[in-house]
Structure formats: structure tokens, C-alpha cells
Design a protein around this motif. Structure first.
Motif, mmCIF file in Angstrom:
data_model
loop_
_atom_site.group_PDB
_atom_site.id
_atom_site.type_symbol
_atom_site.label_atom_id
_atom_site.label_comp_id
_atom_site.label_asym_id
_atom_site.label_seq_id
_atom_site.Cartn_x
_atom_site.Cartn_y
_atom_site.Cartn_z
ATOM 1 N N ALA A 391 0.826 -1.280 -0.082
ATOM 2 C CA ALA A 391 -0.118 0.025 0.053
ATOM 3 C C ALA A 391 0.866 1.339 0.040
ATOM 4 O O ALA A 391 0.325 2.291 -0.480
ATOM 5 C CB ALA A 391 -0.814 -0.051 1.148
ATOM 6 N N ILE A 392 1.997 1.205 0.483
ATOM 7 C CA ILE A 392 3.040 2.133 0.716
ATOM 8 C C ILE A 392 3.293 2.809 -1.024
ATOM 9 O O ILE A 392 3.915 3.914 -1.219
ATOM 10 C CB ILE A 392 3.966 2.176 1.455
ATOM 11 N N ALA A 393 3.360 1.931 -1.797
ATOM 12 C CA ALA A 393 4.019 1.962 -3.126
ATOM 13 C C ALA A 393 3.189 3.237 -3.978
ATOM 14 O O ALA A 393 3.492 3.600 -4.691
ATOM 15 C CB ALA A 393 4.017 0.824 -3.929
ATOM 16 N N GLN A 394 1.682 3.391 -3.291
ATOM 17 C CA GLN A 394 1.046 4.232 -4.213
ATOM 18 C C GLN A 394 0.910 5.576 -3.428
ATOM 19 O O GLN A 394 1.364 5.712 -2.434
ATOM 20 C CB GLN A 394 -0.612 3.609 -3.983
ATOM 21 N N GLY A 395 0.616 6.362 -4.236
ATOM 22 C CA GLY A 395 0.477 7.744 -3.737
ATOM 23 C C GLY A 395 -0.759 7.920 -2.261
ATOM 24 O O GLY A 395 -0.308 8.437 -1.362
ATOM 25 N N THR A 396 -1.643 7.224 -2.584
ATOM 26 C CA THR A 396 -2.772 7.136 -1.426
ATOM 27 C C THR A 396 -3.642 5.901 -1.926
ATOM 28 O O THR A 396 -3.757 5.586 -2.760
ATOM 29 C CB THR A 396 -3.621 8.379 -1.094
ATOM 30 N N CYS A 397 -4.421 5.391 -0.772
ATOM 31 C CA CYS A 397 -5.230 4.345 -1.160
ATOM 32 C C CYS A 397 -6.720 4.699 -0.771
ATOM 33 O O CYS A 397 -7.660 3.796 -0.874
ATOM 34 C CB CYS A 397 -4.862 3.063 -0.253
ATOM 35 N N ILE A 398 -6.862 5.840 -0.282
ATOM 36 C CA ILE A 398 -8.069 6.377 0.122
ATOM 37 C C ILE A 398 -9.004 6.335 -0.814
ATOM 38 O O ILE A 398 -10.383 5.935 -0.735
ATOM 39 C CB ILE A 398 -8.308 7.870 0.709
ATOM 40 N N TYR A 399 -8.893 6.433 -2.183
ATOM 41 C CA TYR A 399 -9.867 5.861 -3.343
ATOM 42 C C TYR A 399 -9.789 4.871 -4.013
ATOM 43 O O TYR A 399 -10.289 4.482 -5.027
ATOM 44 C CB TYR A 399 -9.608 7.316 -4.498
ATOM 45 N N PHE A 400 -8.872 3.954 -3.393
ATOM 46 C CA PHE A 400 -8.482 2.667 -3.960
ATOM 47 C C PHE A 400 -9.533 1.665 -3.737
ATOM 48 O O PHE A 400 -9.625 0.993 -2.834
ATOM 49 C CB PHE A 400 -7.306 2.376 -3.564
ATOM 50 N N LEU A 401 -10.120 1.094 -5.006
ATOM 51 C CA LEU A 401 -11.270 0.328 -4.743
ATOM 52 C C LEU A 401 -10.960 -1.018 -4.302
ATOM 53 O O LEU A 401 -11.504 -1.652 -3.831
ATOM 54 C CB LEU A 401 -11.910 0.258 -6.324
ATOM 55 N N PRO A 402 -9.860 -1.601 -5.120
ATOM 56 C CA PRO A 402 -9.629 -2.958 -4.628
ATOM 57 C C PRO A 402 -8.894 -3.206 -3.074
ATOM 58 O O PRO A 402 -9.291 -4.224 -2.675
ATOM 59 C CB PRO A 402 -8.175 -3.387 -5.372
ATOM 60 N N MET A 403 -8.814 -2.059 -2.570
ATOM 61 C CA MET A 403 -8.488 -2.364 -0.992
ATOM 62 C C MET A 403 -10.082 -2.536 -0.346
ATOM 63 O O MET A 403 -9.838 -3.147 0.352
ATOM 64 C CB MET A 403 -7.838 -0.787 -0.508
ATOM 65 N N TYR A 404 -10.905 -1.521 -0.506
ATOM 66 C CA TYR A 404 -12.147 -1.809 0.003
ATOM 67 C C TYR A 404 -12.935 -3.121 -0.315
ATOM 68 O O TYR A 404 -13.377 -3.730 0.531
ATOM 69 C CB TYR A 404 -13.210 -0.489 -0.433
ATOM 70 N N LEU A 405 -12.627 -3.788 -1.515
ATOM 71 C CA LEU A 405 -12.972 -4.800 -1.936
ATOM 72 C C LEU A 405 -12.372 -5.964 -0.873
ATOM 73 O O LEU A 405 -13.045 -7.106 -0.688
ATOM 74 C CB LEU A 405 -13.019 -5.324 -3.471
ATOM 75 N N LEU A 406 -11.082 -5.848 -0.908
ATOM 76 C CA LEU A 406 -10.173 -6.826 -0.236
ATOM 77 C C LEU A 406 -10.795 -6.888 1.401
ATOM 78 O O LEU A 406 -10.920 -7.958 1.962
ATOM 79 C CB LEU A 406 -8.729 -6.300 -0.310
#
Length: 418
Positions: A391-406
Motif C-alpha cells: 500500500a505504501i507504493a501508491q500515492g494514497t489508497c483512500i480512493y483505491f477500490l481494490p482495497m475496499y473490496l479486499l
């Protein structure tokens, strides 16, 4: 209202994100950038809704659960396939920041594609070919693609079919290496270690295959193709691109500085300061200084990015995104939000591991949805552990759909043992 209460309020794992939404709403009155705050709340609201709705509609309905998880799995496999095609420069998804068509989708083209293939500058032409073969999948940038693809690694690692396991792990690593997302590759190594020590040592064939592939991906071993795959030779290729060969205010050199290893550095006075590792360090320092200035209470959702923008960005390339989702949660939500998130995440991991240990003593029958089979429960647990790094590789995960699906699938699986 009883089903909603049973599904949404009573289980504490599901209650975390609605409580987080209320917490960030309370911060809104004190935020400097209200627009960034509203945007952050919208992302968080939709994320919480996805988690709730997934669990609500799959409550006591294994058919919907099986259908939903199969659809997710198919999309992930297509994303891996698209990434593989992009590494071979066969295709480019149009919304990618590397696509000449991205302007039609509200994106900005980051690198020029109008260099003639008959250019007399062979090194610059080779660098263009490298950029053209960087995979982004269904996403706009390589880091997002690498993070999503890495989520599939544990499912292949623990798969019962050796051919599928080998093909899947090879594909994941080829795409991840193609993106040059080093933190994601480190996360994949962490997934391998957790799987080996805590999940199933008896499946030694898959682990042997995985360790060979992992070392090959780090040692350039995939160049059994006579070294023709450009991504794995990018250090030696881009190391030849001089500063006076750059285009678009140094955009070509931006990529080269990010991917140079110390032995290939050309201008150490700029490269050592401007590579991604040092920029991340500066971002972390700026983040902790901001947290101290606000006494650990939090500056409000989305406001760290807004503050970096007001500061003019970090480093030569004016980075305006923190690139650390966990630190971002601390800075914007405060110590209470960060501790709450850490406790929730740990609880989710423990619940999944406990569910796996319980299922490990049972035999799956034909009616069991594939996501509730013991190997896949273990894979979800391992994916969440690795996500701490990826998750640190990205700019931010707040908008990241795969995270919420996970998170949605993980919560559902952890509650399946009840």
C-alpha cells in the motif's frame, strides 16, 4: 431494520469505517482546505458503503458470495493479462498516464510518445521503448497496477494445481518487475515468508517454485530470453540517457533518476537527492512535522496533500502526495484514528487466521464457495499482511477500490466461521 443491525452495527469489524467517517466529519470544521476534506469524505463514504453492501447481500447467501468473488477474480486475471501484454508493448489501456489517448479521459500525458522510431539517438529511443512497455493495467500508473497484481500472488502460491500456481506466480512477478515497484516486490517476499512459516510448509513444491521465481526476478534471471526483455535491463539502458537528451522539462530523466542504481549514477549531485527513496524520506519527515504541529489531533481528511501543494511539493519534481497511506491516516486523522486503524487491522488479521486454523481441520466439500476454501482463506490473510507494504507504493489508497473490496471479502470470510 433487524437485518441491517445484525449485519452492520453488531459486528465490530464492519463498524470501523462508519465510525471513521464520523471521526473525519468531526474534523471537517477545523480543516483548512474544505474541498479536499469533502473529497476525502466522499471516498470514505463510498468505501464504507462497498464494504457494508458486499457483506449485507452475501449474508447467509453463498450463491451470491460465490458469484461476486468469481467476478472479482475474473477482473483480476484480465488485469494481469493486460499488464503482460503492456510489458510486450502490444497494447496500452487508454486511461493510462502513459497512453497518448489519456487526454480524452481527463488525464495528463506524462511522457512524450512522438519520438520517431528512426531517431538517431539510440539511447533515447530505447528509453522510450522502456516507457512504452511499462504496465499500468486498468489503472493510470504502474504503482496502482503492481499493488493490485500482487494481491493475486498468495492465491497462486497456495493453489493446489502446480501448473496454475507456476503460471500465475510467473505472470504476477513479470508484471510487478515491469512496473519497477520495489516496495511491491518487497511485499511479495513478505507474503512468501508468511505463507511458508505460518500457513502450509507441506506444499513444498509450490514454495520451491516460488523461491526460484522470486530470486530470478531479483537477479535478472528472467533474461533467459537473451536479455531482450527491456524492463529487466532498464538500469543499464536508462543509465546511458544524458540530461541533455531529455524532453518535456526533464521528464525522460525523471524516470531514469527514479530507477538508477548507485553503480549507474551519472550526476550524483542530483540523483542522490532526487531518487524516489530520498523523496519518500523527505515526505515522511514533512508528515511527522505536520503531525507534531497539530499535536497528534489530525489536520483533517485530504488536507496533507493540500498542504504539500501549498508548500510547492517535495523534491525537484514537486511531489504533492504523501505516498504512505498509513502515515497519511495518522497525520489526517490523528493518533486516535491511527491507533484505531492499527487495532482494527490486527483484529481482522487475527480473525482471518483463526478462521483458517479452524477450516484447516476440515475438508472442503463441493458446495463450498471457492473463497471459503481453506487455501483461499489463508491467501486472503497473507494478502492483507503483504498489503501493509504494498500500500505504501501508491500515492494514497483512500480512493483505491481494490482495497475496499479486499477488506469487504476479508470481513465476510472472517465472519464465516460464526
Amino acid at each position: 431494520l433487524r437485518p441491517i443491525f445484525t449485519t452492520f452495527i453488531r459486528p465490530s469489524l464492519l463498524a470501523f469505517f462508519p465510525l471513521s467517517l464520523l471521526w473525519f466529519c468531526a474534523h471537517f470544521a477545523f480543516e483548512v482546505d474544505k474541498i479536499a476534506g469533502v473529497q476525502h469524505l466522499i471516498y470514505l463514504f463510498f468505501g464504507a458503503s462497498i464494504i457494508f453492501l458486499f457483506n449485507y447481500f452475501t449474508e447467509n447467501n453463498t450463491q451470491i458470495l460465490a458469484r461476486a468473488t468469481r467476478i472479482i477474480a475474473v477482473i483480476l486475471l484480465i488485469n494481469i493479462g493486460l499488464g503482460l501484454l503492456e510489458t510486450m508493448s502490444i497494447i496500452r489501456f487508454p486511461i493510462s498516464d502513459y497512453s497518448p489517448l489519456c487526454g480524452y479521459f481527463g488525464r495528463t500525458l506524462k511522457y512524450y510518445h512522438n519520438i520517431s522510431m528512426t531517431s538517431s539517438n539510440l539511447d533515447l529511443l530505447t528509453a522510450k521503448q522502456l516507457i512504452d512497455s511499462t504496465p499500468t493495467g486498468f489503472y493510470c500508473n504502474p504503482n496502482d497496477c503492481a499493488t493490485v497484481v500482487s494481491m493475486c500472488f498468495p492465491f497462486f502460491l497456495l493453489h493446489r494445481n502446480k501448473f496454475i500456481a507456476t503460471l500465475g506466480m510467473s505472470s504476477v512477478l513479470l508484471v510487478d518487475v515491469g512496473t519497477s515497484a520495489r516496495l511491491v516486490l518487497l511485499g511479495v517476499w513478505l507474503m512468501f515468508a508468511v505463507s511458508f512459516f505460518f500457513i502450509n510448509k507441506k506444499n513444498w513444491q509450490n514454495f520451491l517454485i516460488a523461491i526460484v521465481l522470486l530470486f530470478a526476478s531479483l537477479s535478472n534471471g528472467y533474461t533467459f530470453l537473451a536479455g531482450n526483455w527491456r524492463q529487466l535491463n532498464e538500469v543499464s539502458i536508462i543509465g546511458k540517457v544524458k540530461l541533455d537528451d531529455t524532453l518535456s522539462n526533464g521528464k525522460w530523466h525523471t524516470l531514469s533518476r527514479d530507477k538508477l542504481s548507485p553503480k549507474f549514477e551519472l550526476d550524483t549531485s542530483t540523483i542522490q537527492h532526487d531518487n524516489s527513496t530520498n523523496i519518500r524520506k523527505e515526505l515522511i519527515i514533512a508528515g511527522f512535522n505536520t503531525a507534531k504541529q497539530h499535536y497528534g489531533i489530525g489536520i483533517g481528511g485530504g488536507n496533507m496533500g493540500a498542504k504539500l501543494t501549498r508548500m510547492g511539493g517535495i523534491g525537484t519534481y514537486k511531489t504533492k502526495v504523501l505516498h504512505n497511506f498509513w502515515l497519511e491516516w495518522l497525520i489526517e486523522g490523528g493518533v486516535i484514528a491511527a491507533v484505531g486503524f492499527a487495532l482494527w487491522y490486527s483484529w481482522l488479521l487475527w480473525s482471518l487466521y483463526r478462521t483458517f486454523r479452524k477450516k484447516n481441520d476440515e475438508n472442503d466439500d463441493l458446495s463450498t464457495p471457492f473463497i471459503l476454501q481453506k487455501e483461499n482463506i489463508a491467501a486472503i490473510f497473507v494478502t492483507l499482511v503483504g498489503f501493509v507494504l504494498t500500500a505504501i507504493a501508491q500515492g494514497t489508497c483512500i480512493y483505491f477500490l481494490p482495497m475496499y473490496l479486499l477488506f469487504a471479502v476479508a470481513i465476510k470470510v472472517s465472519r464465516s466461521s460464526n
